[in-house]
Design an enzyme around this catalytic site. Structure first.
Site, PDB file in Angstrom:
ATOM      1  N   PHE A  63      -9.626 -12.354   0.807  1.00 14.65           N
ATOM      2  CA  PHE A  63      -8.583 -12.990   1.611  1.00 14.65           C
ATOM      3  C   PHE A  63      -9.078 -13.378   2.997  1.00 14.65           C
ATOM      4  O   PHE A  63      -8.300 -13.427   3.956  1.00 14.65           O
ATOM      5  CB  PHE A  63      -7.364 -12.061   1.705  1.00 14.65           C
ATOM      6  CG  PHE A  63      -6.802 -11.686   0.364  1.00 14.65           C
ATOM      7  CD1 PHE A  63      -6.425 -12.657  -0.556  1.00 14.65           C
ATOM      8  CD2 PHE A  63      -6.687 -10.357  -0.005  1.00 14.65           C
ATOM      9  CE1 PHE A  63      -5.934 -12.320  -1.804  1.00 14.65           C
ATOM     10  CE2 PHE A  63      -6.184 -10.001  -1.253  1.00 14.65           C
ATOM     11  CZ  PHE A  63      -5.806 -10.992  -2.155  1.00 14.65           C
TER      12      PHE A  63
ATOM     13  N   ARG B  67      -0.002   8.889   5.173  1.00 12.07           N
ATOM     14  CA  ARG B  67      -0.203   8.700   6.599  1.00 12.07           C
ATOM     15  C   ARG B  67       0.674   9.660   7.397  1.00 12.07           C
ATOM     16  O   ARG B  67       1.766  10.039   6.949  1.00 12.07           O
ATOM     17  CB  ARG B  67       0.154   7.272   7.029  1.00 12.07           C
ATOM     18  CG  ARG B  67      -0.793   6.203   6.507  1.00 12.07           C
ATOM     19  CD  ARG B  67      -0.539   4.879   7.221  1.00 12.07           C
ATOM     20  NE  ARG B  67      -1.387   3.812   6.717  1.00 12.07           N
ATOM     21  CZ  ARG B  67      -2.646   3.604   7.096  1.00 12.07           C
ATOM     22  NH1 ARG B  67      -3.201   4.418   7.991  1.00 12.07           N
ATOM     23  NH2 ARG B  67      -3.348   2.600   6.606  1.00 12.07           N
TER      24      ARG B  67
ATOM     25  N   SER C 288       0.795  -1.236   0.000  1.00 16.27           N
ATOM     26  CA  SER C 288       0.000   0.000   0.000  1.00 16.27           C
ATOM     27  C   SER C 288       0.823   1.279   0.000  1.00 16.27           C
ATOM     28  O   SER C 288       0.249   2.365  -0.138  1.00 16.27           O
ATOM     29  CB  SER C 288      -0.962   0.011   1.189  1.00 16.27           C
ATOM     30  OG  SER C 288      -2.003  -0.917   0.971  1.00 16.27           O
TER      31      SER C 288
END
Length: 404
Positions: free
Chosen positions: A148, A315, A90
């Site tokens: 998943f 982030r 990511s």
């Protein structure tokens, strides 16, 4: 660059190399020096918890600190080193966000316009804006939760599969929205798959070409690539090992895969040096105009304590020494990544553990942020201005680890 002096300090398995170059960049953050002993301790714990290997590289000006532990390949018992390529997961989202924000700066996308204005097939709610997608506030369900749910069977079902963007989006929109668009942060890979489709639709150019022309080539990221749907990693790389849900079973080598289930949300391949260069360039203003960078770094807390935040594909982490670092984390089968830099891009750090589906290892690896930016641990020392005109790096050459 010529080698001016080379000295080996065998005690502690540390190699110190000094190279001739121009003076290092000024450090405006006044942070403590990185604590490589604390980084080594984090790596050791991660290995005890099940990671085959780990690496951390810290770059500041022309000074690098490099720590590598364990194995890059458990079959060949190849020692880990910090130059190896890996799947960045990511962390790819920040690359996609940069492309999108460059398009916004060019006047080709309005962040506050409905995303449906730019998509070939509409999302189920016209209120979802481009900004909502970038900030994980669209409410779109994350299709990977279902894909998943059973870790290894789910992975093996898609390991070599090639999806279109729309197929992945349809998996998400078959489920109701998590929340009203704009109402709450809810991390979803779907958001950045939609952004990949959006970029390709409005430009007529593959996302791989945008990455290459807008980021990889200008920054000379020679170890960074987007090879989807190819399954291999070229050059020197760390193999990835996926832990099974039944932890008594052996790790699964997950290195070769299309990562088509993620694409613009997670299929970039890179190494620590390139990711440090990328985030340093981004936060120092080399990739985006001031307005778009300010948009990207306008953070909203996403944890109760307010120490973790999210902007637009970026982030934020507030650390114990008072500084906030910016970057992204990455999880893809076989790899955990942390890649962060200071607010001015002066000091950057990338850490990797070559395993996944092991949240304990992931949490442990995150402690390299404190060691790298705050110098936490017994060996922490306050930075003093450098008087030398030559940079240096330290690399810990760890012994091979035999795993039972």
């Amino acid at each position: 660059m010529r080698i001016k002096d080379v000295s080996m300090m065998l005690a502690g398995s540390t190699l110190l190399v000094t190279l001739a170059a121009t003076p290092a960049l000024a450090d405006s953050t006044s942070l403590p020096a990185p604590n490589t002993a604390a980084v080594r301790a984090v790596h050791k714990t991660a290995l005890e918890q099940g990671a085959p290997g780990a690496l951390t590289r810290i770059d500041e000006g022309y000074t690098s600190y490099r720590v590598a532990t364990g194995e890059a390949d458990t079959g060949a018992h190849t020692t880990m080193d910090t130059s190896r390529r890996f799947r960045a997961g990511s962390v790819s989202k920040t690359f996609t966000a940069v492309v999108l924000l460059q398009l916004a700066a060019e006047g080709r996308v309005d962040l506050d316009a409905p995303a449906n204005q730019y998509l070939p097939e509409p999302l189920p709610d016209d209120r979802i804006t481009v900004r909502h997608l970038l900030s994980h506030r669209s409410g779109l369900y994350d299709y990977t939760n279902d894909m998943f749910y059973n870790t290894v069977p789910g992975f093996e079902a898609v390991r070599t599969k090639v999806f279109s963007y729309q197929e992945l989006i349809d998996l998400s929109t078959a489920r109701p929205l998590n929340n009203t668009p704009g109402a709450a942060y809810s991390y979803s890979n779907t958001n950045f798959v939609v952004l990949g489709q959006l970029i390709e639709h409005i430009t007529g150019t593959p996302i791989a070409t945008h990455y290459q022309q807008r980021i990889f080539t200008p920054l000379r990221l020679r170890n960074t690539s987007y090879v989807h749907p190819q399954t291999t990693i070229s050059g020197s790389y760390a193999r990835g090992y996926l832990r099974q849900d039944d932890t008594s079973l052996p790790l699964v080598d997950s290195t070769e895969q299309t990562v088509s289930w993620a694409q613009s949300a997670g299929a970039v391949i890179s190494n620590a040096a390139d990711l440090n260069r990328f985030f340093s360039a981004l936060l120092s203003g080399r990739l985006l105009p001031e307005r778009q960078l300010q948009d990207m770094t306008t953070m909203v807390p996403v944890t109760a304590d307010g120490k973790q935040s999210y902007g637009l594909g970026l982030r934020g982490r507030q650390l114990s020494c008072g500084t906030t670092v910016y970057g992204h984390t990455g999880t893809v089968q076989g790899y955990y990544t942390y890649a962060f830099t200071t607010s001015d891009g002066t000091r950057s750090m990338t850490s990797l553990a070559n395993t996944s589906n092991n949240g304990t290892v992931n949490a442990t690896l995150g402690a390299t942020l404190e060691a790298s930016f705050c110098g936490t641990g017994a060996a922490a020392a306050k930075r003093t201005p450098s008087t030398t005109s030559t940079p240096s790096f330290t690399e810990d050459i760890a012994p091979q680890i035999t795993r039972n």
